[in-house]
Design a protein around this motif. Structure first.
Motif, PDB file in Angstrom:
ATOM      1  N   LEU A 510       0.814  -1.225   0.000  1.00  0.00           N
ATOM      2  CA  LEU A 510       0.000   0.000   0.000  1.00  0.00           C
ATOM      3  C   LEU A 510       0.844   1.270   0.000  1.00  0.00           C
ATOM      4  O   LEU A 510       0.316   2.355   0.248  1.00  0.00           O
ATOM      5  N   ALA A 511       2.141   1.137  -0.262  1.00  0.00           N
ATOM      6  CA  ALA A 511       3.031   2.305  -0.250  1.00  0.00           C
ATOM      7  C   ALA A 511       2.519   3.377  -1.213  1.00  0.00           C
ATOM      8  O   ALA A 511       2.214   3.096  -2.372  1.00  0.00           O
ATOM      9  N   GLY A 512       2.403   4.609  -0.708  1.00  0.00           N
ATOM     10  CA  GLY A 512       1.927   5.715  -1.523  1.00  0.00           C
ATOM     11  C   GLY A 512       0.423   5.826  -1.590  1.00  0.00           C
ATOM     12  O   GLY A 512      -0.111   6.840  -2.074  1.00  0.00           O
ATOM     13  N   THR A 513      -0.279   4.788  -1.098  1.00  0.00           N
ATOM     14  CA  THR A 513      -1.748   4.780  -1.148  1.00  0.00           C
ATOM     15  C   THR A 513      -2.358   4.900   0.239  1.00  0.00           C
ATOM     16  O   THR A 513      -3.394   5.555   0.414  1.00  0.00           O
ATOM     17  N   ALA A 514      -1.740   4.264   1.219  1.00  0.00           N
ATOM     18  CA  ALA A 514      -2.284   4.265   2.574  1.00  0.00           C
ATOM     19  C   ALA A 514      -1.141   4.198   3.577  1.00  0.00           C
ATOM     20  O   ALA A 514      -0.018   3.795   3.256  1.00  0.00           O
ATOM     21  N   GLN A 515      -1.436   4.614   4.813  1.00  0.00           N
ATOM     22  CA  GLN A 515      -0.496   4.520   5.923  1.00  0.00           C
ATOM     23  C   GLN A 515      -1.093   3.638   7.002  1.00  0.00           C
ATOM     24  O   GLN A 515      -2.306   3.669   7.231  1.00  0.00           O
ATOM     25  N   LEU A 516      -0.238   2.852   7.690  1.00  0.00           N
ATOM     26  CA  LEU A 516      -0.720   1.904   8.686  1.00  0.00           C
ATOM     27  C   LEU A 516      -0.260   2.280  10.085  1.00  0.00           C
ATOM     28  O   LEU A 516       0.889   2.670  10.288  1.00  0.00           O
ATOM     29  N   GLY A 517      -1.190   2.159  11.044  1.00  0.00           N
ATOM     30  CA  GLY A 517      -0.888   2.382  12.448  1.00  0.00           C
ATOM     31  C   GLY A 517      -1.520   1.283  13.283  1.00  0.00           C
ATOM     32  O   GLY A 517      -1.897   0.231  12.780  1.00  0.00           O
ATOM     33  N   GLY A 518      -1.650   1.517  14.586  1.00  0.00           N
ATOM     34  CA  GLY A 518      -2.184   0.510  15.494  1.00  0.00           C
ATOM     35  C   GLY A 518      -1.069  -0.152  16.282  1.00  0.00           C
ATOM     36  O   GLY A 518       0.118   0.150  16.106  1.00  0.00           O
ATOM     37  N   ASP A 519      -1.440  -1.085  17.145  1.00  0.00           N
ATOM     38  CA  ASP A 519      -0.471  -1.703  18.059  1.00  0.00           C
ATOM     39  C   ASP A 519       0.640  -2.446  17.325  1.00  0.00           C
ATOM     40  O   ASP A 519       1.818  -2.322  17.673  1.00  0.00           O
ATOM     41  N   THR A 520       0.278  -3.231  16.307  1.00  0.00           N
ATOM     42  CA  THR A 520       1.295  -3.999  15.593  1.00  0.00           C
ATOM     43  C   THR A 520       2.218  -3.080  14.813  1.00  0.00           C
ATOM     44  O   THR A 520       3.444  -3.285  14.785  1.00  0.00           O
ATOM     45  N   ALA A 521       1.661  -2.063  14.169  1.00  0.00           N
ATOM     46  CA  ALA A 521       2.484  -1.110  13.425  1.00  0.00           C
ATOM     47  C   ALA A 521       3.414  -0.347  14.367  1.00  0.00           C
ATOM     48  O   ALA A 521       4.566  -0.052  14.017  1.00  0.00           O
ATOM     49  N   THR A 522       2.932  -0.036  15.570  1.00  0.00           N
ATOM     50  CA  THR A 522       3.783   0.616  16.570  1.00  0.00           C
ATOM     51  C   THR A 522       4.944  -0.287  16.945  1.00  0.00           C
ATOM     52  O   THR A 522       6.092   0.174  17.093  1.00  0.00           O
ATOM     53  N   ASP A 523       4.668  -1.581  17.088  1.00  0.00           N
ATOM     54  CA  ASP A 523       5.717  -2.549  17.398  1.00  0.00           C
ATOM     55  C   ASP A 523       6.752  -2.590  16.278  1.00  0.00           C
ATOM     56  O   ASP A 523       7.967  -2.604  16.530  1.00  0.00           O
ATOM     57  N   VAL A 524       6.286  -2.591  15.030  1.00  0.00           N
ATOM     58  CA  VAL A 524       7.196  -2.611  13.877  1.00  0.00           C
ATOM     59  C   VAL A 524       8.084  -1.377  13.881  1.00  0.00           C
ATOM     60  O   VAL A 524       9.313  -1.463  13.720  1.00  0.00           O
ATOM     61  N   ASP A 525       7.484  -0.202  14.084  1.00  0.00           N
ATOM     62  CA  ASP A 525       8.257   1.043  14.075  1.00  0.00           C
ATOM     63  C   ASP A 525       9.244   1.096  15.240  1.00  0.00           C
ATOM     64  O   ASP A 525      10.354   1.626  15.108  1.00  0.00           O
ATOM     65  N   THR A 526       8.836   0.541  16.386  1.00  0.00           N
ATOM     66  CA  THR A 526       9.730   0.524  17.547  1.00  0.00           C
ATOM     67  C   THR A 526      10.942  -0.364  17.281  1.00  0.00           C
ATOM     68  O   THR A 526      12.083   0.005  17.596  1.00  0.00           O
ATOM     69  N   ARG A 527      10.719  -1.522  16.685  1.00  0.00           N
ATOM     70  CA  ARG A 527      11.831  -2.418  16.356  1.00  0.00           C
ATOM     71  C   ARG A 527      12.792  -1.752  15.366  1.00  0.00           C
ATOM     72  O   ARG A 527      14.014  -1.793  15.545  1.00  0.00           O
ATOM     73  N   ASP A 528      12.235  -1.139  14.324  1.00  0.00           N
ATOM     74  CA  ASP A 528      13.076  -0.507  13.303  1.00  0.00           C
ATOM     75  C   ASP A 528      13.855   0.670  13.885  1.00  0.00           C
ATOM     76  O   ASP A 528      15.033   0.873  13.560  1.00  0.00           O
ATOM     77  N   THR A 529      13.206   1.454  14.745  1.00  0.00           N
ATOM     78  CA  THR A 529      13.882   2.601  15.355  1.00  0.00           C
ATOM     79  C   THR A 529      14.989   2.145  16.286  1.00  0.00           C
ATOM     80  O   THR A 529      16.059   2.758  16.344  1.00  0.00           O
ATOM     81  N   ASN A 530      14.746   1.059  17.006  1.00  0.00           N
ATOM     82  CA  ASN A 530      15.787   0.507  17.884  1.00  0.00           C
ATOM     83  C   ASN A 530      17.017   0.086  17.090  1.00  0.00           C
ATOM     84  O   ASN A 530      18.153   0.333  17.503  1.00  0.00           O
ATOM     85  N   GLU A 531      16.801  -0.569  15.967  1.00  0.00           N
ATOM     86  CA  GLU A 531      17.927  -0.999  15.141  1.00  0.00           C
ATOM     87  C   GLU A 531      18.695   0.204  14.601  1.00  0.00           C
ATOM     88  O   GLU A 531      19.931   0.193  14.529  1.00  0.00           O
TER      89      GLU A 531
END
Length: 716
Positions: A510-531
Motif C-alpha cells: 500500500l506504499a503511496g496509497t495508505a499509511q498503517l498504524g495501530g499496536d502492531t504497526a507501533t511494534d514494527v516502528d519501535t523495532r526498526d527505530t531501535n535498530e
C-alpha cells in the motif's frame, strides 16, 4: 593546631553529612511515588515522524476520543446458552458504568459458541492497572456460574506490566542492598565500614530520585518502569564502586599519615582523577543515548547520568566526611595503624594479584593470545542472538492473565480481535485499499470508522460498505480532510511475529496509497527505530570514550588497546548470552534495545575498571618503568577492582527479581560481562598486553619518550 582550626575540621564534614541526610530525607518518600510521573506507553516513545505515530494522531479525528482497549474473553466448558449471553450483555452495560470506562460493547459470541468477547474502552487518563482491577472485581461478582474470564488486549498487558514493575521500590532494592552488604562484609571484614558505604549509595540514590522525579513532573525528561529499575541499580553499583576505591586509598593513607585530616587529603587526591574520569566516561556514554530516535532509549541517558553525578558526589563528599569523623575506628576490628616506615614492597609482592602479575610477566604474549582467542570464541556466537523483538505477551515472565487471555482469544476468534491495524487512506481509495487488505493472507476482516453507526464502524467487503447490524442500511464512512480510517482485523495475535510480517507486507503493498498504524504497526516502528539507534549510537559511544581515555592517559596506544579489549569482552558477553537465552532459558527472543543497553553499560562501566587500573599503572610507571608499573598497579588495584566488579555484577543481577524479560536479559548480560572484565580482561588480558608492548603503550606521551631515553642511557 589551634582550637578554631580543629573545630572547622570537625564542622565541615559534619555539615556535609547533615546536608546529605536532609536531602536524602526529602528524597526518600519519592520511592513510592514514581508511578505518578512514569510513562510506559510504547507509542509515546516513537518519533513524531513514525508512520504509526502519524496514523495514531489522525485516528482521533475520526473517533473523537481516545481509549485503551481492554478485551474481556469469557469461555465455558460447553457452548454458551442464550441465557448466559444475555447475562454477559447485562454485564457489558454494567461495565460501561464504571468510572474509568469510556465505552463498552455488547458480548460477541465466537463461531464455535464456546466463547464470547466484550470490548471495553478505558480512559487514557486513568490509572490503567486500577481500572483493570475494577473491571476484574465487577466481572467476578456478576459472571454466570460455569464461565471463566481473562482480561487481555493493550489494557490487560499494561496492567500486567505495572504489576510486574511493582516490586522495584521494594524487592529490587532489598535484594540489591542485601547482596552488596554481604559482599562488603566479606571484603572489609568490618562492621561499621559496610554500612557507611551503603549509606553513601542510598543517600545518592535518594537525591538522584528526587531530582529525576521533579524533572519528570515538569516534563523535562521521561521516567519509565525499566528506567527506574536501571537507575536504582546503576547508582547503588557505581556509588559502591567509587566508595571501594576511596576506602582502599584512605586505608593506605592512614598507614602513612598520623592525622586523619592529612590522610583524607591524600586519599582524595589519589581518587579524584580516576573517579571523575570514570564517572565522566559513564556519563558521556549515557548522554550519547540522547541521539536516539526512540524516546525510551533517549530518556535513560539523562536519568542515569544524573544518578552517576550524585554517585560521584556522595563518594567524594559524604563518604570522606563520614570516615573523617569516624577515623580509624571505621575499619574496626582491622584498624589501619600508622607506620611511617612502611613501604609498598610487601603489598606489591604478596597476594593473589601479585602472583597473577608474576604469571603474566613470565609469558605475557602467550597469556594475551590465549585470552583473546577464548574471548573471540565466545563472541563468535553473537549472530545467533535473536534481538529483533519479542511479542508484547512475552514481556512478563511467569503467569500473565493477559497472555492467557490472548491465547484463549486466538483459539476462538481471529488473533487480532480488539487491536486492529489502522489504515489511513483517501476516500477515493477506500474500495481499492479494502480489496488489497482482504487479499492479504494475514487479514481476517476490514471495517471503516462510521460515526453514525451504533457500533461506530461499518464492515467493508468486496461488495462495498455493509452495516454490522443485519437488515440495516449501510452507514456512511466518516471522512476527515478527505480521508477515511479503515480497521483491519489481523488473523494473528497483534503482537506475534506473523502479525508483524503482515504489517510489513501491507506497507509495501500500500506504499503511496495508505499509511498503517495501530499496536502492531507501533511494534514494527519501535523495532526498526531501535535498530537504527543501535547502528548510530554504538560507534559514537566508542569514539567519545576513546577521546576521554586519550585525554586521561595522555596516550593513543593505551586507549586503543583498552577500547579493543572492552569491545571484545562485550562481544563475548553477548555471544554467551545468545547461547544461554536460546538453549538454557529458551527465551522467545530479545528486545532490540537489549544489545544497545548492554553495550552502553558494559563498555562505559567496563572502562571504569580500565581507568582504575591504568591510572595507577601510569602513576607507578613514572617511578618504576612500565613493565614494573603494570605489575605494581595490578597488585595494588586488583583487590579493589575485584570487589567493585563483584558489587556491580551483584547489583545488576538483582534486576532478575523483577519478572520482566528485558530486565532479566540485561541482568545476565551486564553481570556476566562485568565478571568477565574483572577476572579475565583486567587481571590477565590487559596486563599481559601492556607488559608485552612495554613503554610504547604510552606513545606519544612524554612518559614513553622518557623511558626510551632512560633505556638508551642504560644500554650505553
Amino acid at each position: 593546631m589551634n582550637t578554631t582550626t580543629r573545630r572547622l575540621r570537625i564542622a565541615i564534614p559534619a555539615i556535609l553529612v547533615l546536608l546529605w541526610f536532609v536531602a536524602a530525607g526529602i528524597g526518600g518518600p519519592y520511592f513510592g511515588k514514581v508511578d505518578e510521573v512514569a510513562q510506559n506507553d510504547q507509542s509515546t516513545f516513537l518519533p513524531s515522524s513514525a508512520e504509526s505515530t502519524v496514523v495514531g494522531e489522525r485516528y482521533l479525528d475520526f473517533v473523537g476520543s481516545e481509549s485503551i482497549p481492554a478485551i474481556v474473553i469469557v469461555t465455558g466448558e460447553e457452548k454458551l446458552t442464550e441465557e448466559q449471553l444475555a447475562s454477559l450483555n447485562t454485564l457489558a452495560e454494567d461495565l460501561g458504568d464504571e468510572p474509568n470506562v469510556v465505552s463498552s460493547s455488547p458480548a460477541v459470541a465466537s463461531e464455535d459458541g464456546l466463547a464470547a468477547e466484550l470490548f471495553v474502552g478505558l480512559d487514557t487518563d486513568a490509572d490503567i492497572s486500577e481500572a483493570v482491577d475494577e473491571l476484574r472485581a465487577t466481572i467476578t461478582d456478576e459472571l454466570p456460574d460455569g464461565l471463566t474470564f481473562n482480561i487481555t488486549g493493550p489494557a490487560g498487558f499494561t496492567a500486567d506490566l505495572v504489576t510486574a514493575f511493582g516490586g522495584i521500590d521494594g524487592i529490587l532494592l532489598i535484594t540489591a542492598l542485601g547482596l552488596v552488604l554481604v559482599i562488603l562484609l566479606v571484603v572489609y571484614r568490618s562492621i561499621v565500614l559496610p554500612f557507611a558505604v551503603l549509606a553513601t549509595s542510598m543517600f545518592a540514590l535518594c537525591v538522584a530520585l528526587l531530582v529525576n522525579w521533579w524533572l519528570a513532573k515538569w516534563d523535562i525528561l521521561t521516567l519509565t518502569g525499566q528506567t527506574q529499575g536501571i537507575l536504582f541499580i546503576l547508582v547503588i553499583g557505581a556509588a559502591t564502586d567509587y566508595s571501594l576505591l576511596y576506602t582502599a586509598r584512605y586505608a593506605e593513607a592512614l598507614r602513612r599519615h598520623r592525622h586523619r585530616g592529612d590522610a583524607t587529603r591524600s586519599a582524595l587526591k589519589g581518587v579524584l582523577e580516576p573517579i571523575l574520569a570514570s564517572g565522566g566516561t559513564v556519563i558521556a556514554g549515557l548522554l550519547c543515548l540522547l541521539l536516539s530516535d526512540l524516546g525510551s532509549n533517549r530518556s535513560l541517558g539523562p536519568v542515569a547520568a544524573i544518578g552517576i553525578v550524585f554517585a560521584m558526589l556522595s563518594a567524594l563528599t559524604l563518604l570522606p566526611s563520614i570516615l573523617y569523623l569516624l577515623g580509624r575506628s571505621a575499619y574496626w576490628p582491622r584498624r589501619p595503624k600508622y607506620d611511617p616506615d612502611r613501604s609498598d614492597d610487601q603489598q606489591v609482592h604478596t597476594g593473589i594479584y601479585a602472583k597473577a602479575g608474576e604469571f603474566v610477566s613470565r609469558r605475557p604474549r602467550t597469556v594475551w593470545i590465549v585470552c583473546a582467542l577464548l574471548l573471540a570464541a565466545g563472541a563468535a556466537f553473537v549472530p545467533t542472538l535473536k534481538a529483533d523483538g519479542v511479542p508484547t505477551s512475552e514481556y512478563v515472565l511467569g503467569f500473565s492473565d493477559a497472555r492467557e487471555g490472548q491465547d484463549r482469544l486466538s483459539e476462538h476468534f481471529p488473533g487480532g480481535s480488539g487491536a486492529p491495524a489502522y489504515v489511513l487512506t483517501d476516500e477515493g481509495n477506500l474500495q481499492d485499499v479494502t480489496d488489497k487488505l482482504l487479499a492479504a493472507d494475514g487479514v481476517d476482516s476490514v471495517a471503516v470508522v462510521a460515526k453514525d453507526s451504533p457500533s461506530g464502524q461499518a464492515e467493508v467487503t468486496s461488495d462495498g460498505v455493509q452495516s454490522l447490524i443485519p437488515g440495516q442500511p449501510a452507514p456512511a464512512p466518516t471522512v476527515s480532510e478527505g480521508q477515511v480510517m479503515l480497521l483491519a482485523t489481523l488473523a494473528d495475535a497483534p503482537d506475534s511475529d506473523e502479525a508483524v510480517e503482515t504489517i510489513r507486507e501491507l506497507r509495501t503493498e500500500l506504499a503511496g496509497t495508505a499509511q498503517l498504524g495501530g499496536d502492531t504497526a507501533t511494534d514494527v516502528d519501535t523495532r526498526d527505530t531501535n535498530e537504527h539507534d543501535r547502528a548510530l549510537i554504538i560507534p559514537i559511544v566508542l569514539a567519545v570514550i576513546l577521546v576521554i581515555l586519550i585525554a586521561l592517559l595522555r596516550s593513543v596506544v593505551a586507549p586503543l588497546l583498552l577500547i579493543a579489549t572492552t569491545a571484545l569482552s562485550f562481544g563475548t558477553a553477548m555471544g554467551t548470552a545468545a547461547l544461554v537465552f536460546n538453549h538454557v532459558f529458551k527465551f522467545p527472543g530479545a528486545d532490540p534495545s537489549v544489545p544497545l543497553y548492554g553495550f552502553v553499560f558494559l563498555v562505559a562501566l567496563g572502562i571504569d575498571y580500565n581507568i582504575f587500573l591504568m591510572t595507577r599503572v601510569r602513576e607507578e610507571s613514572r617511578r618504576h618503568g612500565t613493565r614494573e608499573g603494570i605489575l605494581r598497579g595490578l597488585a595494588v588495584t586488583g583487590g579493589v577492582i575485584t570487589s567493585a566488579g563483584l558489587v556491580l555484577a551483584a547489583t545488576f543481577a538483582a534486576l532478575a527479581v523483577i519478572p520482566i524479560l528485558f530486565l532479566a536479559q540485561l541482568a545476565f548480560i551486564v553481570a556476566f560481562g562485568v565478571l568477565l572484565d574483572t577476572f579475565v580482561v583486567r587481571t590477565l588480558l590487559v596486563p599481559a598486553l601492556v607488559y608485552d608492548i612495554g613503554p610504547a603503550v604510552w606513545w606519544p606521551s612524554k612518559l614513553a619518550r622518557d623511558e626510551a631515553a632512560a633505556k638508551g642511557r642504560h644500554a650505553a
